[in-house]
Every structure is written in structure tokens, then in C-alpha cells.
Design an enzyme around this catalytic site. Structure first.
Site, PDB file in Angstrom:
ATOM      1  N   ILE A 145       0.741  -0.860   0.129  1.00  0.00           N
ATOM      2  CA  ILE A 145      -0.053  -0.294  -0.300  1.00  0.00           C
ATOM      3  C   ILE A 145       0.904   1.238   0.607  1.00  0.00           C
ATOM      4  CG2 ILE A 145      -2.357  -1.248   0.981  1.00  0.00           C
ATOM      5  CD1 ILE A 145      -1.581   0.276   3.738  1.00  0.00           C
ATOM      6  N   ASP A 146       0.539   2.516  -0.414  1.00  0.00           N
ATOM      7  CA  ASP A 146       1.223   3.740  -0.724  1.00  0.00           C
ATOM      8  C   ASP A 146       1.834   4.307   0.449  1.00  0.00           C
ATOM      9  OD1 ASP A 146       0.450   3.585  -3.403  1.00  0.00           O
ATOM     10  OD2 ASP A 146      -0.833   5.288  -2.990  1.00  0.00           O
ATOM     11  N   GLN A 147       2.522   4.771   0.823  1.00  0.00           N
ATOM     12  CA  GLN A 147       3.729   4.986   2.243  1.00  0.00           C
ATOM     13  C   GLN A 147       2.732   6.229   2.513  1.00  0.00           C
ATOM     14  OE1 GLN A 147       7.511   7.383   0.861  1.00  0.00           O
ATOM     15  NE2 GLN A 147       8.097   7.763   2.916  1.00  0.00           N
TER      16      GLN A 147
END
Length: 190
Positions: A79-81
Site C-alpha cells: 500500500i502507498d507510503q
């Protein structure tokens, strides 16, 4: 005459870092982590330290799947940062292969809750578009025209609740909303 000062070589493998983890579940095959926003999943330019992989190496030692390679041990999906959410990590190769197959078949349901500026119109719909690398910033994804070299990205969304009103806007226009998103596909930055 030129003088060069080379930096010391960086380690090829991430080194364990004692970073606290919010472990939701752990057994002999997998760990479910509630990843905080701001933490990168694995080492990459701009985030070479302090990643989930560094924390997992400190927590698990050698007990992570090797399928993801030395930079991404145990990482089945990302998942995105800047996204907060639950991440499944494999602690052995058999679990990693089984989980990866489920993600590939889309038999694992992925649900996101987002806060939006304004409320989506329509309130519930399907976003079916093409995503590809942004021509302006290679680290980002962008919506591209159909037929371009993008990958199809499908998201189903439902507005759960809308809040407030925007001053000077059309009557009834909400200032913000909570939206549930279910991914039919899983694309980078979808």
C-alpha cells in the site's frame, strides 16, 4: 586534476531496525500489520531506511519469505507510503505463493476508506479507467486515454456520509465525505 570522494558502499540487504509494529495477527505462516501512514513498505529511492521491511527484519529475523527478494522479504502486496492500512506479510515461501495467487485472482477483498474534499457525484459509482506512469513524475501514476499503454483500473465506491457545506457553492454541495472504495483491480497508486 580531479579528486573524487566516494561514499562508503551501502549494504545490499536492508538491515534490521527496531521500529515498533502494530501487529494485528501473527501465526506460523503470516503476520498482519496495521501500517501507519508515512512508512514506506520497502527500501526505495527516497526511503532507504525506516521501512516496514526494516521493522519486519528486526521482528522476524530470518523468518520471512524469500520470494520477494532481499529488498522485499515477505512482502506479498503493498500500500502507498501515505496510506494507513492492514498489510499481510508471509513468513514462509508456501504462504507467500498461496497469498500471491489469491491476490492475482482477486479473491482477496481490498477495502479502503477515504476522506474526500467535496462529495463524489454520483454518490455511488464505478471508476473504470486506465493508469500508467505519469509523464511529469515517474514516481506517480496518472489516468491515461484508453488505448494508451495504461493498465485497466476498476474501483467501486460508495459515499458513506457527507459533511458540511461549501460556502458560495450550489446548495446542498457537501464540503467533505467519507467514501468506501473496493478495488476490483490492484494497480500502483490506484
Amino acid at each position: 586534476v580531479y579528486a573524487l570522494r566516494l561514499p562508503p558502499p551501502a549494504p545490499a540487504r536492508p538491515v534490521p531496525e527496531a521500529i515498533p509494529l502494530a501487529i494485528v495477527h501473527e501465526d506460523t505462516d503470516l503476520i498482519v500489520i496495521d501500517k501507519a501512514a508515512g512508512m514506506a513498505m520497502h527500501p526505495a529511492p527516497g526511503a532507504m531506511r525506516g521501512t516496514l521491511v526494516h521493522a519486519l527484519l528486526a521482528h522476524c529475523g530470518a523468518g520471512l519469505s524469500g520470494i520477494g527478494g532481499v529488498a522485499r522479504p515477505g512482502i506479498v502486496h503493498r500500500i502507498d507510503q501515505d496510506t494507513t492500512g492492514r498489510v499481510v506479510v508471509a513468513t514462509n515461501d508456501a504462504a507467500h505463493a498461496a497469498l500471491a495467487a489469491q491476490f492475482a485472482k482477486h479473491s482477496i477483498e481490498r477495502v479502503y476508506f477515504a476522506f474526500t474534499r467535496g462529495a463524489p457525484q454520483p454518490r455511488n459509482a464505478v471508476i473504470d479507467t486506465q493508469l500508467a506512469r505519469s509523464p511529469d513524475d515517474r514516481r506517480k501514476q496518472a489516468v491515461v486515454k484508453s488505448g494508451a499503454h495504461g493498465k485497466r483500473a476498476i474501483t467501486h465506491y460508495w459515499t458513506i456520509e457527507a459533511f458540511g457545506r461549501i460556502e458560495g457553492q450550489v446548495a446542498g454541495r457537501a464540503a467533505a465525505a467519507i467514501v468506501e472504495c473496493r478495488l476490483q483491480t490492484g494497480r500502483t497508486h490506484q
